[in-house]
Design an enzyme around this catalytic site. Structure first.
Site, mmCIF file in Angstrom:
data_model
loop_
_atom_site.group_PDB
_atom_site.id
_atom_site.type_symbol
_atom_site.label_atom_id
_atom_site.label_comp_id
_atom_site.label_asym_id
_atom_site.label_seq_id
_atom_site.Cartn_x
_atom_site.Cartn_y
_atom_site.Cartn_z
ATOM 1 N N TYR A 42 16.057 -11.387 -25.009
ATOM 2 C CA TYR A 42 16.993 -11.206 -23.904
ATOM 3 C C TYR A 42 17.812 -12.476 -23.751
ATOM 4 O O TYR A 42 17.252 -13.546 -23.510
ATOM 5 C CB TYR A 42 16.258 -10.897 -22.594
ATOM 6 C CG TYR A 42 17.208 -10.913 -21.418
ATOM 7 C CD1 TYR A 42 18.297 -10.035 -21.385
ATOM 8 C CD2 TYR A 42 17.063 -11.808 -20.367
ATOM 9 C CE1 TYR A 42 19.203 -10.059 -20.337
ATOM 10 C CE2 TYR A 42 17.964 -11.837 -19.310
ATOM 11 C CZ TYR A 42 19.030 -10.957 -19.304
ATOM 12 O OH TYR A 42 19.931 -10.981 -18.270
ATOM 13 N N LEU A 55 47.044 18.376 -6.622
ATOM 14 C CA LEU A 55 46.194 19.074 -5.650
ATOM 15 C C LEU A 55 44.725 18.717 -5.867
ATOM 16 O O LEU A 55 44.174 18.973 -6.938
ATOM 17 C CB LEU A 55 46.371 20.588 -5.760
ATOM 18 C CG LEU A 55 47.785 21.129 -5.542
ATOM 19 C CD1 LEU A 55 47.752 22.650 -5.391
ATOM 20 C CD2 LEU A 55 48.449 20.509 -4.317
ATOM 21 N N ALA A 56 44.132 18.120 -4.854
ATOM 22 C CA ALA A 56 42.728 17.715 -4.971
ATOM 23 C C ALA A 56 42.051 17.754 -3.603
ATOM 24 O O ALA A 56 41.231 16.914 -3.271
ATOM 25 C CB ALA A 56 42.630 16.319 -5.567
ATOM 26 N N THR A 74 46.640 27.156 -2.287
ATOM 27 C CA THR A 74 47.395 26.202 -3.112
ATOM 28 C C THR A 74 48.861 26.063 -2.649
ATOM 29 O O THR A 74 49.439 24.978 -2.748
ATOM 30 C CB THR A 74 47.358 26.603 -4.596
ATOM 31 O OG1 THR A 74 47.637 28.004 -4.717
ATOM 32 C CG2 THR A 74 45.979 26.350 -5.201
ATOM 33 N N ASN A 85 16.806 -16.239 -16.627
ATOM 34 C CA ASN A 85 18.046 -16.583 -15.914
ATOM 35 C C ASN A 85 17.954 -16.381 -14.406
ATOM 36 O O ASN A 85 18.835 -16.784 -13.680
ATOM 37 C CB ASN A 85 19.208 -15.757 -16.475
ATOM 38 C CG ASN A 85 18.981 -14.271 -16.333
ATOM 39 O OD1 ASN A 85 17.844 -13.799 -16.371
ATOM 40 N ND2 ASN A 85 20.053 -13.526 -16.168
ATOM 41 N N ARG A 116 31.261 24.315 -5.690
ATOM 42 C CA ARG A 116 30.481 24.728 -6.861
ATOM 43 C C ARG A 116 29.928 23.554 -7.670
ATOM 44 O O ARG A 116 29.068 23.744 -8.519
ATOM 45 C CB ARG A 116 31.336 25.647 -7.754
ATOM 46 C CG ARG A 116 31.480 27.046 -7.178
ATOM 47 C CD ARG A 116 32.524 27.857 -7.914
ATOM 48 N NE ARG A 116 33.877 27.418 -7.571
ATOM 49 C CZ ARG A 116 34.988 27.853 -8.165
ATOM 50 N NH1 ARG A 116 34.905 28.744 -9.143
ATOM 51 N NH2 ARG A 116 36.169 27.417 -7.787
ATOM 52 N N GLU A 165 46.701 37.210 -8.955
ATOM 53 C CA GLU A 165 45.356 36.646 -8.844
ATOM 54 C C GLU A 165 44.327 37.722 -9.158
ATOM 55 O O GLU A 165 44.527 38.908 -8.854
ATOM 56 C CB GLU A 165 45.132 36.064 -7.445
ATOM 57 C CG GLU A 165 45.921 34.798 -7.173
ATOM 58 C CD GLU A 165 45.698 33.721 -8.219
ATOM 59 O OE1 GLU A 165 44.555 33.259 -8.384
ATOM 60 O OE2 GLU A 165 46.675 33.358 -8.912
ATOM 61 N N SER A 177 10.171 -18.569 -32.211
ATOM 62 C CA SER A 177 9.850 -17.255 -31.643
ATOM 63 C C SER A 177 9.063 -17.372 -30.340
ATOM 64 O O SER A 177 8.313 -18.318 -30.144
ATOM 65 C CB SER A 177 9.006 -16.464 -32.642
ATOM 66 O OG SER A 177 9.777 -16.225 -33.793
HETATM 67 C C1 UD1 Z 1 44.208 28.761 -9.267
HETATM 68 C C2 UD1 Z 1 45.407 29.704 -9.398
HETATM 69 C C3 UD1 Z 1 45.140 30.654 -10.550
HETATM 70 C C4 UD1 Z 1 44.905 29.871 -11.831
HETATM 71 C C5 UD1 Z 1 43.777 28.872 -11.644
HETATM 72 C C6 UD1 Z 1 43.723 27.940 -12.833
HETATM 73 C C7 UD1 Z 1 46.364 30.019 -7.175
HETATM 74 C C8 UD1 Z 1 46.472 30.922 -6.004
HETATM 75 N N1 UD1 Z 1 45.600 30.453 -8.173
HETATM 76 O O1 UD1 Z 1 43.059 29.521 -8.891
HETATM 77 O O2 UD1 Z 1 46.277 31.505 -10.737
HETATM 78 O O3 UD1 Z 1 44.623 30.750 -12.890
HETATM 79 O O4 UD1 Z 1 43.988 28.059 -10.486
HETATM 80 O O5 UD1 Z 1 42.613 27.088 -12.765
HETATM 81 O O6 UD1 Z 1 46.995 28.981 -7.196
HETATM 82 N N2 UD1 Z 1 43.491 23.210 -3.475
HETATM 83 C C9 UD1 Z 1 43.884 22.440 -2.416
HETATM 84 N N3 UD1 Z 1 44.024 23.024 -1.207
HETATM 85 C C10 UD1 Z 1 43.809 24.348 -0.995
HETATM 86 C C11 UD1 Z 1 43.394 25.150 -2.091
HETATM 87 C C12 UD1 Z 1 43.249 24.527 -3.319
HETATM 88 O O7 UD1 Z 1 44.114 21.225 -2.564
HETATM 89 O O8 UD1 Z 1 43.973 24.788 0.148
HETATM 90 C C13 UD1 Z 1 43.357 22.575 -4.807
HETATM 91 C C14 UD1 Z 1 41.941 22.551 -5.340
HETATM 92 O O9 UD1 Z 1 41.275 21.353 -4.985
HETATM 93 C C15 UD1 Z 1 42.151 22.609 -6.845
HETATM 94 C C16 UD1 Z 1 43.442 23.413 -6.972
HETATM 95 O O10 UD1 Z 1 44.112 23.329 -5.715
HETATM 96 O O11 UD1 Z 1 42.348 21.343 -7.427
HETATM 97 C C17 UD1 Z 1 43.201 24.876 -7.374
HETATM 98 O O12 UD1 Z 1 42.420 25.516 -6.390
HETATM 99 P P1 UD1 Z 1 41.291 26.561 -6.772
HETATM 100 O O13 UD1 Z 1 40.664 27.026 -5.508
HETATM 101 O O14 UD1 Z 1 40.415 25.987 -7.823
HETATM 102 O O15 UD1 Z 1 42.171 27.759 -7.382
HETATM 103 P P2 UD1 Z 1 41.671 28.887 -8.376
HETATM 104 O O16 UD1 Z 1 40.992 29.935 -7.607
HETATM 105 O O17 UD1 Z 1 40.948 28.268 -9.515
HETATM 106 MG MG MG Z 2 40.003 26.379 -9.866
#
Ligand code: UD1
Ligand code: MG
Length: 453
Positions: free
Chosen positions: A351, A10-11, A83, A371, A17, A157, A390
């Site tokens: 150099y 997931l990215a 997520t 160069n 932030r 959460e 030198s």
């Molecule tokens: C999440 C977990 C939390 C955990 C924490 C650990 C959930 C609901 N919560 O919270 O329990 O303790 O991570 O770090 O899963 N992302 C997507 N698409 C989305 C939302 C998120 O790709 O729609 C990706 C983000 O880029 C990230 C990851 O999922 O890499 C986690 O998302 P983030 O918003 O950081 O979740 P947390 O609030 O940290």
């Molecule tokens: Mg997070």
């Protein structure tokens, strides 16, 4: 039969932030994007296929993530609905049918292949969901793991947790393993009735249990599950990575006098009995053979240093620098795209760029290979056993033969044959007694001016 495994990375987050024009997972850790670390871990863990869930900067992230040893598909999550929703963006990859599915976060780069293996293990014993948790003194912001009789019953959460639940210090690290055959059915049942109105992946625990399935939490060190949301957290992750890697190198036979001041890259290779003095930085692509001494305040990048050589203090080795055995590159010298032959010395303030220096040649203080003509780069070739006086400027393209001698202060614009001496400077003139005469004249002129005032 080995169980086949799909990893969903997931990215797709906005990285708000990080306050950056660059997607979070492209920020470097040890000289390589975060996502590159995650992908390496997946490949070392023997994952069969990876599905990248991306949002912003998708093309660059895809490129940074690509590895020849890990088949990868990319899916775009167009709306960020949580997520759980993000994992389902990889639906077609899940539908291809895997025994194990693991979910990892692109911003959690310190997870080890061993922990991934531990997370998968309970799946083969009939568990539906395995969550990797960690204990921490600062649980705020994390999902809390609710355990009853050894089973994981829910993940709550922060925003949805009661006061009692918030006191729990066992947290969700974000790493999860799911039974690959049941995953789609479980994920499809996740709703969004919660404080954030998002589809929480974490709800899969309760969904699985409601269907009579089993969920379990395993524990990993907090350091491995550190996530990166801000640059301050990125710096903490970097510090943890550096500390671990320095420690490993010292155990493998490298001496570091002040290890906390030495900075390594993801691919730095240091041989046995290498000594690294304080304040040395290794950029990407450095290999150092055994018995090399790297003096304080040196900066190396894309360089190879052969055994017995010595570097610094205050040396800069740039990409393409190749130091052969027992050569020396000393104080305030810069070497780029150049070979320094065995036993050759470049000791002070030089150099050497786009060049080759033969074995046992001595390069005098302040020698510069010119160069660049403002448009093109040109090569300087210096043979073996030569001596460059030198403060010489060697204007490339130019070659200096074996055993040749260049007088100091020369500007060399034409080739110098082997064993020749080349002067490229004005001939010195000496006027006997002239200094005393001049002094007298200047004093007389000064006295006349003061009298006139
Ligand atoms: C999440 C977990 C939390 C955990 C924490 C650990 C959930 C609901 N919560 O919270 O329990 O303790 O991570 O770090 O899963 N992302 C997507 N698409 C989305 C939302 C998120 O790709 O729609 C990706 C983000 O880029 C990230 C990851 O999922 O890499 C986690 O998302 P983030 O918003 O950081 O979740 P947390 O609030 O940290
Ligand atoms: Mg997070």
């Amino acid at each position: 039969m080995a169980r086949r495994c799909l990893a969903i990375v997931l990215a797709a987050g906005e990285s708000t932030r990080m306050k950056s024009s660059l997607s979070k997972v492209l920020h470097p850790l040890a000289g390589r994007p975060l996502i590159g670390h995650v992908m390496e871990t997946l490949s070392r863990a023997g994952v069969d296929h990876a599905a990248l869930v991306l949002g912003r900067d998708a093309a660059s992230v895809e490129k940074a993530a690509a590895r020849p040893d890990l088949p990868t598909t990319t899916v775009i999550q167009t709306e960020r609905l949580g997520t759980g929703h993000a994992v389902l963006a990889a639906r077609s990859a899940i539908e291809a049918g895997y025994d194990d599915l693991i979910v990892v976060f692109g911003d959690t780069p310190l997870v080890t292949p061993e922990t991934l293996a531990k997370a998968r293990a309970p799946l083969s014993q009939g568990h539906d969901v395995v969550v990797v948790g960690f204990r921490t003194a600062a649980p705020t912001g994390y999902g809390r793991l609710l355990i009853e009789d050894g089973a994981l019953v829910a993940i709550r959460e922060e925003k949805d947790a009661s006061d009692a639940e918030r006191r729990i210090d066992f947290c969700n690290g974000g790493l999860m393993a799911i039974d690959g055959r049941k995953a789609l059915a479980l994920l499809s049942e996740i709703g969004n009735a919660n404080a954030k109105g998002e589809y929480y992946l974490t709800d899969i625990v309760e969904v699985a249990r409601a269907r009579g399935g089993r969920a379990v939490a395993i524990e990993a060190p907090e350091a491995e599950l550190m996530g990166c949301n801000t640059r301050a957290e990125l710096a903490r992750i970097e510090a943890a990575w550096q500390q671990t890697r320095r420690h490993d190198m010292m155990l493998a036979g490298v001496t570091m006098i002040a290890p906390e001041t030495v900075f390594l890259s993801h691919d730095t290779v240091l041989g046995q009995d290498v000594v690294v003095e304080p304040n040395v930085v290794f950029g990407p692509g450095v290999t150092v053979e055994p018995d090399v001494l790297i003096h304080a305040f040196s900066h190396l990048e894309g360089a190879h240093v052969a055994s017995g050589a010595s570097v610094g203090p205050y040396a800069r080795l740039r990409p393409g620098a190749r130091l052969q055995e027992k050569s020396k590159v000393g104080n305030f010298c810069e070497v780029k795209q150049a070979e320094i032959g065995a036993g050759a010395k470049v000791n002070h303030l030089s150099y050497i760029g786009d060049a080759s220096v033969g074995a046992e040649t001595n390069i005098g203080a302040g020698t510069i290979t010119c160069n660049y003509d403002g448009v093109n780069k040109h090569v300087t070739k210096i043979g073996a056993n030569a001596f460059i006086g030198s403060n010489s400027a060697l204007v490339a393209p130019v070659s200096i033969g074996d055993g040749a001698l260049v007088a100091s202060g020369s500007v060399i614009t034409a080739d110098v044959p082997a064993d020749a001496v080349a002067f490229g400077r004005a001939r010195q003139e000496v006027k006997e007694g002239r200094a005393a005469l001049l002094r007298e004249r200047y004093r007389a002129e000064k006295a006349a001016r003061q009298k006139a005032k």
